[in-house]
Design a protein around this motif. Structure first.
Motif: not given
Length: 370
Positions: A292-293, A346-347, A352-355
């Protein structure tokens, strides 16, 4: 990479590694509507070229985030997004088409870092700035380089592997080394960071190869060959240069009945499937590069150059052209099961729902991820 590792990634990394999305009829998918805008319309137009879609990040992060960042800074700017699908000739044709349209800047992740001198020189003659993205174009002057610190990526992969092999007591066994595509400059840069660490640890490399296209199927076949040559019980660790290849390597090891808790496998890119493998103990680690960065930084630099500005960069790199290339090199980060929640979750890099979907729910709960 790209394969990071340039598969992905980069490439990062950096490879990480190589950006190319298609301008011509050779593209695997139509260019977005903005891609039809040309200089004839009077608007500033920037183009991004990505190398392939084998690394999921190039389709889901690098391309859309680049366009998003351009549009945020310059809502009226045109954006051309192209992908070469692993074909260096296709990438060159796409870039030629962009030059013909009169784009104002080109961001390029090369399929083959050695193959673009002619088309880059064509861009230079038209005074179109060229930014090398993720992987470094070689042997020709370019205007800027945006990537990750890919030597550090290589050091991190090797250091993590050595430390884990020491922890589980397998440093006296064979190390299998499966690198990325030899045509991708990132593969050699990653290895320049890894090799000194492996040599200093005194590990015995019993099988070493480069993987065409950074592909999981090629890596799986190579791992099958390594197991046949060495014997599954004599392997103490597997150096994989990116997560896509790690997927094939893990499939090979599982198929041979190898206890993956006793054979750490590395990776790079931090994609969701790799983090899931880490959660359940099938892959030991990955190097996460915040693409993203990376995409946002590339968009910023492309717009600056398109406006005639000269960004200085935080450092310079040498691509063999005899000129110092200004560069921004972003920091990579090691991810293991212990810090998934504090890094990629966290980033917002992974939801989390996908993981934690389906069979990974319990592993997520055990790792404190919700």
């Amino acid at each position: 990479m790209r394969l990071s590792g340039r598969q992905a990634v980069g490439a990062v990394g950096v490879g990480l590694g190589a950006l190319t999305l298609a301008l011509s009829g050779c593209s695997s998918s139509p260019a977005p509507a903005a891609a039809q805008d040309t200089k004839a319309g009077g608007k500033t137009t920037v183009a991004q070229f990505l190398p392939h879609t084998r690394a999921v990040r190039f389709k889901t992060i690098d391309a859309p985030e680049f366009e998003k960042a351009v549009k945020k800074e310059c809502p009226d700017c045109g954006v051309i997004l192209q992908n070469a699908e692993g074909d260096a000739g296709n990438e060159q044709r796409q870039m030629d088409a962009a030059i013909g349209q009169g784009v104002d800047a080109m961001v390029v992740d090369p399929v083959d870092g050695q193959a673009l001198a002619g088309v880059v020189n064509s861009a230079r003659q038209k005074k179109i700035p060229v930014i090398s993205y993720d992987a470094l174009i070689q042997q020709v002057p370019i205007d800027y380089y945006v990537s990750f610190d890919n030597v550090t990526v290589g050091k991190q992969i090797a250091t993590s592997l050595v430390e884990q092999m020491k922890a589980i007591g397998t440093t006296d066994k064979c190390l299998v080394v499966i690198k990325g595509d030899a045509k991708d400059n990132n593969a050699s840069v990653f290895w320049s960071g890894s090799e000194p660490v492996i040599k200093a640890a005194g590990l015995n490399i019993c099988f070493e190869t480069n993987t065409p296209d950074w592909s999981d199927s090629n890596a799986q076949r190579e791992m099958d060959q390594a197991i046949t040559k060495i014997g599954k019980d004599k392997i103490g660790g597997v150096y994989s240069m990116n997560d896509s290849m790690a997927a094939g390597i893990v499939a090979s090891l599982k198929g041979a009945g190898v206890d993956l808790s006793k054979v750490p496998v590395t990776g790079q890119d931090g994609d969701t499937a790799a983090i899931q493998r880490i959660l359940v103990g099938e892959q030991y680690m990955t190097v996460w590069k915040n693409t993203y960065s990376l995409a946002s930084e590339a968009a910023k630099v492309a717009l600056q150059l398109a406006k005639g500005e000269k960004p200085q960069g935080q450092t310079t790199v040498d691509n063999g052209s005899g000129t110092k290339i200004p560069a921004t090199l972003l920091p990579p980060e090691v991810v293991t099961k212990a810090n998934i929640a504090q890094t990629v979750i966290a980033s917002g890099f992974i939801k989390a729902s996908d993981l934690c979907a389906g069979p990974y729910a319990k592993a997520c709960a055990d790792a404190g991820i919700s």
